[in-house]
Design a protein around this motif. Structure first.
Motif, PDB file in Angstrom:
ATOM      1  N   VAL A 199     -38.043  82.371  50.813  1.00 25.24           N
ATOM      2  CA  VAL A 199     -37.882  80.907  50.881  1.00 25.24           C
ATOM      3  C   VAL A 199     -36.425  80.551  51.160  1.00 25.24           C
ATOM      4  O   VAL A 199     -36.128  79.663  51.971  1.00 25.24           O
ATOM      5  CB  VAL A 199     -38.345  80.247  49.551  1.00 25.24           C
ATOM      6  CG1 VAL A 199     -38.110  78.740  49.583  1.00 25.24           C
ATOM      7  CG2 VAL A 199     -39.801  80.558  49.283  1.00 25.24           C
ATOM      8  N   LEU A 200     -35.513  81.269  50.501  1.00 24.96           N
ATOM      9  CA  LEU A 200     -34.080  81.032  50.717  1.00 24.96           C
ATOM     10  C   LEU A 200     -33.633  81.530  52.090  1.00 24.96           C
ATOM     11  O   LEU A 200     -32.795  80.915  52.745  1.00 24.96           O
ATOM     12  CB  LEU A 200     -33.259  81.755  49.640  1.00 24.96           C
ATOM     13  CG  LEU A 200     -33.214  81.137  48.258  1.00 24.96           C
ATOM     14  CD1 LEU A 200     -32.459  82.074  47.330  1.00 24.96           C
ATOM     15  CD2 LEU A 200     -32.559  79.775  48.280  1.00 24.96           C
ATOM     16  N   SER A 201     -34.199  82.647  52.512  1.00 28.92           N
ATOM     17  CA  SER A 201     -33.789  83.238  53.793  1.00 28.92           C
ATOM     18  C   SER A 201     -34.071  82.316  54.964  1.00 28.92           C
ATOM     19  O   SER A 201     -33.386  82.376  55.982  1.00 28.92           O
ATOM     20  CB  SER A 201     -34.509  84.582  54.001  1.00 28.92           C
ATOM     21  OG  SER A 201     -34.155  85.481  52.988  1.00 28.92           O
ATOM     22  N   HIS A 202     -35.072  81.456  54.808  1.00 28.12           N
ATOM     23  CA  HIS A 202     -35.352  80.479  55.869  1.00 28.12           C
ATOM     24  C   HIS A 202     -34.159  79.549  56.068  1.00 28.12           C
ATOM     25  O   HIS A 202     -33.914  79.047  57.162  1.00 28.12           O
ATOM     26  CB  HIS A 202     -36.587  79.637  55.520  1.00 28.12           C
ATOM     27  CG  HIS A 202     -37.874  80.370  55.725  1.00 28.12           C
ATOM     28  ND1 HIS A 202     -38.206  80.976  56.917  1.00 28.12           N
ATOM     29  CD2 HIS A 202     -38.916  80.599  54.896  1.00 28.12           C
ATOM     30  CE1 HIS A 202     -39.391  81.546  56.806  1.00 28.12           C
ATOM     31  NE2 HIS A 202     -39.832  81.345  55.582  1.00 28.12           N
ATOM     32  N   GLN A 203     -33.417  79.309  54.995  1.00 25.09           N
ATOM     33  CA  GLN A 203     -32.285  78.382  55.047  1.00 25.09           C
ATOM     34  C   GLN A 203     -30.976  79.099  55.371  1.00 25.09           C
ATOM     35  O   GLN A 203     -30.097  78.534  55.993  1.00 25.09           O
ATOM     36  CB  GLN A 203     -32.131  77.679  53.689  1.00 25.09           C
ATOM     37  CG  GLN A 203     -33.320  76.839  53.309  1.00 25.09           C
ATOM     38  CD  GLN A 203     -33.105  75.377  53.652  1.00 25.09           C
ATOM     39  OE1 GLN A 203     -32.108  75.013  54.243  1.00 25.09           O
ATOM     40  NE2 GLN A 203     -34.060  74.549  53.284  1.00 25.09           N
ATOM     41  N   ASP A 204     -30.823  80.326  54.875  1.00 22.67           N
ATOM     42  CA  ASP A 204     -29.594  81.079  55.095  1.00 22.67           C
ATOM     43  C   ASP A 204     -29.945  82.568  55.124  1.00 22.67           C
ATOM     44  O   ASP A 204     -30.356  83.145  54.106  1.00 22.67           O
ATOM     45  CB  ASP A 204     -28.591  80.798  53.957  1.00 22.67           C
ATOM     46  CG  ASP A 204     -27.214  81.406  54.250  1.00 22.67           C
ATOM     47  OD1 ASP A 204     -27.146  82.421  54.974  1.00 22.67           O
ATOM     48  OD2 ASP A 204     -26.209  80.863  53.750  1.00 22.67           O
ATOM     49  N   GLY A 205     -29.775  83.150  56.310  1.00 20.96           N
ATOM     50  CA  GLY A 205     -30.207  84.530  56.527  1.00 20.96           C
ATOM     51  C   GLY A 205     -29.512  85.549  55.647  1.00 20.96           C
ATOM     52  O   GLY A 205     -30.003  86.669  55.494  1.00 20.96           O
ATOM     53  N   ARG A 206     -28.372  85.185  55.037  1.00 20.65           N
ATOM     54  CA  ARG A 206     -27.663  86.175  54.220  1.00 20.65           C
ATOM     55  C   ARG A 206     -28.499  86.647  53.030  1.00 20.65           C
ATOM     56  O   ARG A 206     -28.301  87.755  52.529  1.00 20.65           O
ATOM     57  CB  ARG A 206     -26.312  85.634  53.745  1.00 20.65           C
ATOM     58  CG  ARG A 206     -26.348  84.642  52.617  1.00 20.65           C
ATOM     59  CD  ARG A 206     -24.951  84.216  52.205  1.00 20.65           C
ATOM     60  NE  ARG A 206     -24.988  83.235  51.121  1.00 20.65           N
ATOM     61  CZ  ARG A 206     -25.088  83.558  49.827  1.00 20.65           C
ATOM     62  NH1 ARG A 206     -25.160  84.819  49.461  1.00 20.65           N
ATOM     63  NH2 ARG A 206     -25.127  82.617  48.905  1.00 20.65           N
ATOM     64  N   PHE A 207     -29.444  85.820  52.599  1.00 22.44           N
ATOM     65  CA  PHE A 207     -30.260  86.220  51.446  1.00 22.44           C
ATOM     66  C   PHE A 207     -31.191  87.380  51.777  1.00 22.44           C
ATOM     67  O   PHE A 207     -31.699  88.045  50.872  1.00 22.44           O
ATOM     68  CB  PHE A 207     -31.052  85.017  50.907  1.00 22.44           C
ATOM     69  CG  PHE A 207     -30.185  84.028  50.192  1.00 22.44           C
ATOM     70  CD1 PHE A 207     -29.758  84.264  48.898  1.00 22.44           C
ATOM     71  CD2 PHE A 207     -29.753  82.875  50.826  1.00 22.44           C
ATOM     72  CE1 PHE A 207     -28.932  83.372  48.241  1.00 22.44           C
ATOM     73  CE2 PHE A 207     -28.922  81.967  50.180  1.00 22.44           C
ATOM     74  CZ  PHE A 207     -28.509  82.215  48.886  1.00 22.44           C
TER      75      PHE A 207
END
Lengths: 219, 139
Positions: free
Chosen positions: A160-168
């Protein structure tokens, strides 16, 4: 409250200049690990070794990092700089309903994870907690199975977070690497504090999530 | 006669019985300063919480004992102390005071009283009981 004498080591005038993404990712990794060498920073952050070296020079000149030997440590000014930058970088993420729902689910999974790790370290024998000597393979298998399920749930939440920021995405890669090592029989990768163990990665993710969302850790 | 200055949850039972001067660590800078001083092994480290994450470098570099003023043995620091086998008394309270840590309610006064009464004291951690850890005055 500060009862110890103030030190000027590594301190400069407080700066509120926001960090660019590379400097944020490098400093954030150091702050999460508390102490890290360049290679570990690159691996955890996904930033190239060359960029890490440049970022460290920059961060040290800003008084945000201090180096002891090969290890970089955050100064007292590091977290305020990260907090200020995260407020801007993640302003949209912080109001995304999917992320907020994910954070709520994480709290539940996190509580179960901490109990599972404690069960890995200690066995309850007649109400007395004693160190798990790992002689009971059936007990260990149950705990490892529980941990594997919890990590799988967390990896789903991280998406879910990776959709917003690929670093996750790096967290998912690191979790899979650690759990693969555990399944291959290297049990130190469950909770050893000195390697990329499941517990270390989990803890770093939790700290990172709180900073990303602008939340405080409870006791 | 043994004087127990403080008691708390024992993170794990061990016959290790570290002795040292209590040093309060309130920030990452305090940890950096202590590590740089080369005197880490002379101190029992006093911190506010079980989630005092900046303590990790001190643990990995050989801290001999820890006292926390909040946090549970299942917290991150409790888990780390067991991994490093570093004796750790958690959510300690002064035996001479009625003040007790309450999650979300204890204010600075509780922590300040704890620090003022423990910092600089030469103590030994008695962590031989499976549940209760004790801070014993040595001088």
């Amino acid at each position: 409250m500060r009862l110890s004498p103030l030190s000027t080591l590594g301190r400069t005038t407080m700066t509120r200049t926001l960090l660019d993404n590379v400097n944020y990712d490098v400093l954030n990794t150091i702050a999460l690990k508390k102490m890290a060498a360049e290679k570990a920073i690159a691996d955890a952050s996904g930033v190239s070794l060359g960029q890490v070296a440049t970022a460290l020079d920059d961060l040290e000149s800003q008084g945000l990092v201090v180096t002891i030997g090969t290890q970089s440590l955050p100064t007292d000014d590091a977290v305020p700089a990260l907090v200020a930058t995260a407020a801007t970088r993640y302003a949209n993420l912080r109001i995304d309903p999917a992320v907020l729902e994910m954070a709520t689910k994480f709290e539940q999974v996190n509580g179960q994870f901490l109990k599972a790790i404690s069960s890995w370290q200690q066995v309850d024998v007649a109400g007395r907690k004693i160190t798990n000597d790992h002689s009971d393979s059936e007990y260990d298998s149950k705990v490892l199975d529980r941990l594997d399920k919890l990590v799988s749930r967390l990896v789903q939440l991280i998406a879910v977070l990776s959709h917003q920021d690929g670093r996750f995405d790096r967290y998912a890669v690191r979790f899979i690497r650690a759990t693969d090592l555990v399944l291959a029989g290297d049990l130190a990768y469950v909770s050893s504090p000195t390697i990329e163990s499941v517990h270390n990665i989990w803890f770093e993710f939790h700290e990172d999530l709180l900073r990303t969302l602008g939340q405080e850790r409870g006791e | 006669m043994t004087t127990v200055l403080a008691e708390g949850f024992n993170a794990f039972e061990t016959t290790k019985s570290p002795e040292g001067t209590v040093k309060y660590l309130g920030s990452p800078q305090d940890v950096i300063q202590l590590l740089s001083s080369g005197k880490l092994a002379e101190h029992i480290l006093l911190v506010r919480g079980g989630t005092t994450t900046f303590l990790s470098p001190a643990l990995s570099m050989g801290a001999i004992g820890i006292i926390t003023m909040s946090g549970a043995p299942e917290s991150h620091l409790g888990i780390l102390s067991r991994e490093f086998q570093t004796p750790c008394v958690m959510t300690a309270y002064l035996t001479s005071s009625d003040s007790r840590y309450v999650v979300g309610k204890s204010g600075d006064a509780h922590f300040e009283e704890m620090a003022a009464n423990l910092e600089g004291k030469h103590v030994r951690l008695d962590v031989t009981d499976s549940e209760v850890g004790r801070v014993v005055l040595m001088d």
